[in-house]
Design an enzyme around this catalytic site. Structure first.
Site, PDB file in Angstrom:
ATOM      1  N   GLU A  38      -1.953   7.504 109.440  1.00  0.00           N
ATOM      2  CA  GLU A  38      -3.012   7.140 110.394  1.00  0.00           C
ATOM      3  C   GLU A  38      -2.861   7.997 111.672  1.00  0.00           C
ATOM      4  OE1 GLU A  38      -2.249   3.131 111.695  1.00  0.00           O
ATOM      5  OE2 GLU A  38      -4.190   2.909 112.685  1.00  0.00           O
ATOM      6  N   LYS A 110     -11.591   2.494 110.234  1.00  0.00           N
ATOM      7  CA  LYS A 110     -10.731   1.306 110.097  1.00  0.00           C
ATOM      8  C   LYS A 110     -11.497   0.024 110.427  1.00  0.00           C
ATOM      9  CE  LYS A 110      -6.089  -0.197 111.646  1.00  0.00           C
ATOM     10  NZ  LYS A 110      -4.965   0.197 112.530  1.00  0.00           N
ATOM     11  N   CYS A 145      -3.729   1.076 107.555  1.00  0.00           N
ATOM     12  CA  CYS A 145      -2.679   0.267 108.172  1.00  0.00           C
ATOM     13  C   CYS A 145      -2.999  -1.236 108.208  1.00  0.00           C
ATOM     14  CB  CYS A 145      -2.322   0.818 109.545  1.00  0.00           C
ATOM     15  SG  CYS A 145      -0.660   0.307 110.069  1.00  0.00           S
ATOM     16  N   VAL A 172       4.162  -1.036 112.334  1.00  0.00           N
ATOM     17  CA  VAL A 172       5.134  -1.426 113.353  1.00  0.00           C
ATOM     18  C   VAL A 172       5.961  -2.640 112.922  1.00  0.00           C
ATOM     19  CG1 VAL A 172       3.905  -0.410 115.305  1.00  0.00           C
ATOM     20  CG2 VAL A 172       3.342  -2.727 114.596  1.00  0.00           C
TER      21      VAL A 172
HETATM   22  C1  ACM Z   1      -1.526  -0.599 112.790  1.00  0.00           C
HETATM   23  O1  ACM Z   1      -2.572  -1.011 112.313  1.00  0.00           O
HETATM   24  N1  ACM Z   1      -1.375   0.660 113.154  1.00  0.00           N
HETATM   25  C2  ACM Z   1      -0.370  -1.493 112.938  1.00  0.00           C
END
Ligand code: ACM
Length: 264
Positions: A38, A110, A145, A172
């Site tokens: 990402e 996203k 992510c 994370v």
């Molecule tokens: C994230 O969505 N980068 C934790």
């Protein structure tokens, strides 16, 4: 079909250096599909729209994205890469899916924004979709992510026929490592998670990205895993067609046995 994940350390707000490294990596990697994390061009932690604007790229216009497309075509390979996208006044946390034929390339924005992404990015409007790679007869679904926290994301892609779900990430937490194999099993799909490494510090907050990128098969077994904290490339061979029979005994089939009328 040979899959590669490039686990990289993007330098925050140094798009030139990051893009140069990405082009070099693509040149030197031999695989049918090469997946980057990402926001691989820019780094992750932005809360200032003016700064983000300097590093955002326009889909189908940015020179760097055109260079990635040219390499996908020349190498006859699929390249998947996260970047901050600008469209008019809006910024999206996006991933480009560069197919060998540029007409088939698409951008995913996203859907589920994480934490302070809300301060600079707009929620994605593309929805979940798949692209088909005719050469390898592989249907590829994409999410980014934090989308992993929503089982609907993987399910939607699997119901659209995904053989593999790719997930460019800047993770994370380590919790997702428990969830990705489950998504693979319950949908009978491969899952490839391309995570980054390194730390980013903004004010008094430090984000640590562990790496540990992984490729899972459709039984949830890890085919390949990268290390904690190091830049590296991992590879796995996949057999896309093997995901398509969703039966696991003579009676049960995980898609045919669904009861959507009971899920309301
Ligand atoms: C994230 O969505 N980068 C934790």
């Amino acid at each position: 079909m040979r899959i590669a994940i490039v686990q990289s350390f993007p330098i925050h707000a140094d798009t030139n250096t990051n893009c140069h490294a990405i082009l070099n990596r693509i040149q030197s990697t031999n695989a049918d599909m090469i997946i980057f994390p990402e926001l691989a061009t820019s780094g992750y932690f932005f809360t200032d729209k003016d700064l983000l604007a300097i590093h955002a790229l326009k889909w189908k216009e940015a020179e760097f994205l055109q260079q990635v497309q040219d390499l996908a075509s020349e190498k006859d390979t699929i390249i998947i890469l996260g970047f901050p996208e600008q469209d008019g006044e809006a910024f999206y946390n996006s991933a480009g899916i560069f197919m060998p034929n540029a007409n088939d390339s698409q951008v995913y924005r996203k859907t589920h924004l994480f934490y302070k992404e809300h301060t600079v990015f707009t929620e994605g409007d593309t929805g979940f979709f798949c692209v088909h790679d005719a050469k390898n007869d592989c249907t590829i679904g994409i999410m980014i992510c934090y989308d992993w926290r929503f089982p609907e994301a993987a399910r939607t892609l699997a119901l659209q026929g995904a053989d593999i779900i790719v997930c460019p990430s800047n993770l994370v937490t380590t919790l997702s490592g428990k969830v990705f194999p489950a998504r693979a099993i319950e949908n009978k799909v491969y899952v490839a998670v391309a995570n980054r490494v390194g730390e980013e510090i903004l004010g008094d907050e430090t984000l640590l990205f562990r790496g540990e990128s992984a490729i899972y098969d459709y039984t949830g077994e890890r085919l390949a895993q990268a290390s904690f904290g190091n830049e590296e490339i991992i590879y796995a061979e996949i057999d896309p067609i093997a995901t398509r029979n969703k039966a696991f005994n003579s009676v049960n089939d995980i898609f045919n046995d669904r009861r959507p009328d009971m899920y309301g």
